[in-house]
Design a protein around this motif. Structure first.
Motif, PDB file in Angstrom:
ATOM      1  N   UNK A 176      10.381 -10.913   2.734  1.00 56.69           N
ATOM      2  CA  UNK A 176      10.821  -9.566   2.375  1.00 56.69           C
ATOM      3  C   UNK A 176      11.929  -9.564   1.344  1.00 56.69           C
ATOM      4  N   UNK A 189       7.210  -3.664  -9.160  1.00 59.07           N
ATOM      5  CA  UNK A 189       7.679  -3.927  -7.809  1.00 59.07           C
ATOM      6  C   UNK A 189       9.202  -3.857  -7.744  1.00 59.07           C
ATOM      7  N   UNK A 227      10.438  -0.130  -8.167  1.00 54.40           N
ATOM      8  CA  UNK A 227      10.110   0.791  -7.082  1.00 54.40           C
ATOM      9  C   UNK A 227      11.198   0.693  -6.025  1.00 54.40           C
ATOM     10  N   UNK A 285       6.256  -2.001   7.390  1.00 51.36           N
ATOM     11  CA  UNK A 285       6.227  -3.435   7.707  1.00 51.36           C
ATOM     12  C   UNK A 285       6.323  -3.635   9.214  1.00 51.36           C
ATOM     13  N   UNK A 304       5.650  -3.583   2.745  1.00 52.62           N
ATOM     14  CA  UNK A 304       6.929  -3.656   2.026  1.00 52.62           C
ATOM     15  C   UNK A 304       7.048  -2.477   1.066  1.00 52.62           C
ATOM     16  N   UNK A 305       8.224  -1.836   1.048  1.00 50.18           N
ATOM     17  CA  UNK A 305       8.358  -0.632   0.228  1.00 50.18           C
ATOM     18  C   UNK A 305       7.949  -0.822  -1.228  1.00 50.18           C
ATOM     19  N   UNK A 306       8.095  -2.026  -1.709  1.00 47.17           N
ATOM     20  CA  UNK A 306       7.751  -2.241  -3.118  1.00 47.17           C
ATOM     21  C   UNK A 306       6.255  -2.460  -3.316  1.00 47.17           C
ATOM     22  N   UNK A 307       5.534  -2.674  -2.244  1.00 47.16           N
ATOM     23  CA  UNK A 307       4.103  -2.929  -2.384  1.00 47.16           C
ATOM     24  C   UNK A 307       3.258  -1.734  -1.974  1.00 47.16           C
TER      25      UNK A 307
END
Lengths: 648, 249
Positions: free
Chosen positions: A33, A419, A422, B52, B105-108
């Motif tokens: 993560x 990524x 965001x 997640x 995951x927040x970015x995915x």
């Protein structure tokens, strides 16, 4: 002692684990993560602090072709020197056994145990002071056995370095002994070198090296000769590039050998673009004619697009003596009439081969993209790290037939940029304001930043936006330092019809903020906006004061205001602000930067790199973007647009 | 008649190249048609979304292989495969389902947007034990999914799969979770419409408190909630949902 070792797919399914002791906390998930998904795969190691107990160090390696991740976990206090070698070994052994549908690898236990024993034995032998020589000799032999391509190459580089140091000092042990000593040192000092990054190190060296050659007197002669050789030795032995480093070391040798070596080096690398560009350097009397010719000659898509911009071409001419990437675009035309494979190689196209991408293959495209990022005002350090991470995720991956390598690299970078930009936490301030209102407390926002970035102006813009959304706002003037700061806020407040809390100048800003929060509570305001004095990140007393303000008042949001015009300094500002806030805080949980307000976004055209630098350094999202001088000029960051202009 | 045929022959001879080109185009069109018929106009994609640690990958493995294998870690990339559901293995002529596991995951998360055109149904996985601490995050993610779907042409249904029901009393009921989510989304509706996000349409019925029923009425997106357990392979509700979205044929 190694605590835990596991293999999992990038999709998230665990394949095989080995554990010595049960792990505390969840280090593997934390690694994915906060490190691998945050474009930090290029890093060397990751430290995880479990809720209780001593922290862990995690090391990993990726197999991109199969989409596998190998992770080793051990306690940070132990400096395990063999982990890198072990990871590499296990990666090689495991990938042979791997098949996508198989989930049972119980048979791998034995293989792993023997690998671990061997690795430990190596280090033990090296540690025993009396037995250094013997132990190293043994290690040397063993190292050669597994993975000839990897270790062998590495050793070759190291051995020449060893030689070098021998010359400097007076010691005279035989060559084979000197090499592993050096290698061991390297493992302990800079483990990165053994991380399979040999190529990355070697490639730039080659470039530099050859550039120097190009400037030499006999360059013209060499060049024509080499070109001929290059055509003959197409695509052969691309793996030899690292050797050039060794060559560089030995460059002080006789003239004759030097000539020979140079020829050899170029010959081996002739397939790559990085090679031909040197030819360019030496042959090009006036930098202008050649590049344009090459554009027309080679219709590879990214090149064309790049050149169509007039300013880019200008750049090429201006810094052609220092910038390698410009040359590698020109390179194609020089070796032009070669065979098909050289043509394809120069186009950077994969021929549907079975082997995955190598570092050498993607290097030219990476260099080019890194340069592009830096042109867009991304801090150099960030561009470097990012490219490193993209490379780590690409090496070994298989491309479809006739896909351009440069396209693949670009796509990977684009995904990585998206990524990063965001936001990973909610940037819905209004919603948090509503939640605070429900609790009956004012929502406190503190604006921090260096001088003159627009803190007060954007504070007023946010006040305006909150007012539009029917939120009661109060402003606190905690800039008790700069002349006219309070008056400026007074003007804003008068125009917006918002109450202002001020105590004049020469007061402790922390106390002013404290009183302002009480005042806001009494006045039943929903939001309190705290303006602070601008300060340089190196100014210790002022940073201390800011840290005091934040730890005393515990605001809900610490907003770092940074201007989009900033270049390399963005990294410094944010790291220092974050660090000082963390260091100087008194409490156990220091409150650092929660979000970023990017100002002057309207003044930068496509040089949007600061946005990326700031987000990457701090990990905080860009919550607002200031894009003008009037009150309504406040927006959210459009991630897609930023990524587009970064890669345009 | 003969004359006519002769003429035709001559014409064909002259126009051989254009005839060839014509057939080539025809063949290409046919290939396209066959592809369209095979993959179908609607797609068979079922998305697995959620925060997640909710258990998306475990559900994915359970649905595909019928076992959770060695456990899972945080996913780093989108996994997708067209496969027979494990519970239906051996059956003949069953339409395969394309399962897509999107990392939480927040970015995915936003990666799901690439799959929406072919999506037939969405399984939104929620950790029912950790629900209260994650509710704002969950609501936000769900809000984004719904607004994305509301703009799309086709509106696949959403199943709120309240996972980890095997934890017994620690797990919240699916009904409770649905109600809390409705409340959270209602809040989001008011705060989200500022700073350039106002262009998105309203979800639910304007002027009314948000509810899943209103969402179905106004936007045609059906949301249901069920308690499931990926660890105990208690996924009948999920397979049932999938087969409602992608019929067995």
């Amino acid at each position: 002692m190694l605590d835990h070792f596991c293999v999992f797919t990038k999709g998230g399914a665990l394949l095989w684990t080995w554990q010595m002791t049960a792990l505390r906390g969840n280090p593997i998930d934390a690694l994915v993560r906060t490190c691998l998904l945050e474009e930090r795969s290029g890093d060397d190691s990751f430290t995880y602090s479990p809720p209780a107990g001593v922290p862990y160090t995690l090391k990993w390696t990726l197999h991109n072709g199969l989409g596998l991740v190998f992770v080793a976990v051990y306690q940070r206090s132990l400096k395990l020197l063999y982990v890198d070698a072990l990871l590499k070994r296990v990666k090689a052994d495991f990938s042979v056994q791997y098949s996508p549908k198989r989930f049972d690898y119980a048979a791998f236990d034995e293989t792993f145990r023997s690998a671990l024993r061997e690795a430990e034995a190596q280090v033990d032998a090296a540690k025993r002071p009396g037995a250094i020589q013997a132990g190293l000799q043994g290690q040397n032999l063993r190292n050669r056995k597994p993975g000839q391509s990897g270790t062998g190459r590495y050793e070759r580089i190291m051995s020449t370095e060893g030689d070098d140091s021998d010359d400097d000092e007076d010691s005279s042990p035989p060559r084979s002994d000197a090499a592993p000593v050096k290698q061991l040192n390297d493992l302990s000092l800079g483990p990165k070198a053994s991380n399979g990054n040999n190529g990355s190190e070697a490639a730039p060296t080659t470039d530099k090296d050859s550039e120097e050659d190009g400037k030499g007197g006999e360059a013209a002669f060499d060049v024509t000769k080499l070109k001929g050789k290059g055509k003959r030795g197409l695509g052969g032995r691309p793996m030899k590039a690292p050797k050039s480093k060794a060559k560089e070391k030995a460059a002080k040798d006789t003239k004759k050998t030097e000539g020979k070596k140079k020829a050899q080096r170029r010959w081996t690398q002739s397939g790559s673009e990085a090679e031909d560009k040197e030819l360019d350097f030496s042959e090009k009397p006036d930098g202008s004619a050649v590049p344009s010719e090459s554009e027309n000659g080679f219709g590879s898509a990214p090149d064309l697009r790049l050149k169509s911009r007039v300013d880019v071409e200008d750049d090429d001419e201006l810094d052609d003596d220092e910038a390698e990437p410009s040359a590698d675009q020109n390179g194609g035309a020089q070796g032009g009439g070669g065979l098909l494979s050289s043509f394809v190689g120069k186009l950077g196209m994969s021929m549907g081969g079975t082997a995955g991408l190598t570092r050498q293959e993607i290097q030219p495209a990476l260099v080019q993209l890194k340069r592009k990022l830096m042109e867009r005002n991304v801090a150099e350090e960030i561009a470097e790290k990012l490219c490193e991470s993209v490379a780590a995720n690409l090496v070994g991956q298989k491309l479809g037939s006739f896909r351009l390598i440069s396209t693949a690299v670009k796509e990977a970078l684009e995904a990585a940029l998206t990524r990063i930009l965001t936001p990973k936490r909610s940037i819905d301030v209004l919603r948090e304001v509503h939640a605070a209102r429900a609790r009956g407390k004012p929502y406190t926002m503190v604006f921090v930043g260096v001088n003159g970035v627009g803190k007060s102006t954007n504070l007023a813009k946010i006040a305006y936006w909150l007012l539009q959304n029917k939120v009661k706002v109060m402003i606190a003037a905690c800039d008790t330092f700069r002349a006219g700061a309070v008056e400026q806020l007074k003007t804003h407040c008068a125009r917006l019809n918002v109450p202002l809390y001020e105590r004049g100048y020469e007061k402790d800003p922390a106390k002013v903020a404290f009183e302002a929060i009480r005042a806001a509570e009494r006045a039943k305001c929903d939001v309190l906006l705290v303006d602070t004095a601008g300060r340089m990140q190196d100014n210790e007393p002022l940073m201390r004061a800011l840290s005091g303000l934040i730890s005393l008042n515990e605001p809900d949001l610490v907003l770092f205001v940074g201007e989009a015009l900033v270049g390399n300094d963005a990294v410094d500002q944010l790291t220092k602000f974050g660090q000082r806030l963390a260091d100087l805080a008194t409490g156990p949980n220091p409150h650092t930067i929660d979000g970023i307000l990017l100002t002057k976004f309207d003044t930068i055209d496509d040089k949007v790199g600061a946005a990326l630098s700031m987000v990457y350094t701090s990990g905080a999202p860009i919550m607002f973007v200031g894009c003008g001088q009037t009150y309504p000029d406040l927006t959210r960051l459009n991630v897609k647009a930023v990524v587009r202009s970064l890669l345009k | 008649m003969e004359q006519f045929l002769d003429g035709l022959g001559v014409h064909l001879g002259e126009a051989r190249i254009s005839t060839l080109a014509f057939f080539l185009v025809l063949i290409l069109l046919l290939l396209g048609l066959i592809q369209y018929l095979i993959t179908g106009p609607k797609g068979t994609t079922i998305l697995l979304l959620g925060p997640m640690g909710a258990g998306k990958t475990t559900i994915y493995l359970q649905l595909r292989d019928g076992t959770k294998h060695n456990g899972t870690v945080t996913s780093m990339q989108v996994t997708s495969e067209s496969c027979q559901l494990a519970s239906e293995k051996g059956g003949r002529k069953i339409r395969p389902v394309t399962l897509v596991d999107i990392p939480g995951h927040p970015r995915m998360r936003h990666r799901f947007e690439a799959h929406t055109p072919a999506t037939r149904g969405i399984i939104f996985v929620i950790d029912s034990a950790e629900f209260l601490s994650q509710k704002t995050d969950i609501a936000e993610q769900l809000y984004e999914v719904i607004t994305n779907l509301a703009a799309a042409r086709r509106k696949p249904p959403i199943l709120l799969a309240c996972n980890k029901s095997d934890l017994g009393a620690k797990a919240h009921t699916s009904d409770f979770i649905r109600k809390r989510i409705e409340k959270e989304v209602e809040q989001l509706r008011t705060t989200r419409r500022s700073l350039g996000e106002g262009q998105q349409g309203v979800i639910g019925i304007e002027g009314e408190v948000f509810s899943m029923a209103a969402l179905e009425k106004a936007q045609g997106i059906k949301v249901t909630a069920e308690s499931v357990s990926a660890l105990d392979a208690d996924l009948d509700d999920v397979t049932g949902f999938i087969r409602r979205c992608v019929p067995r044929r």
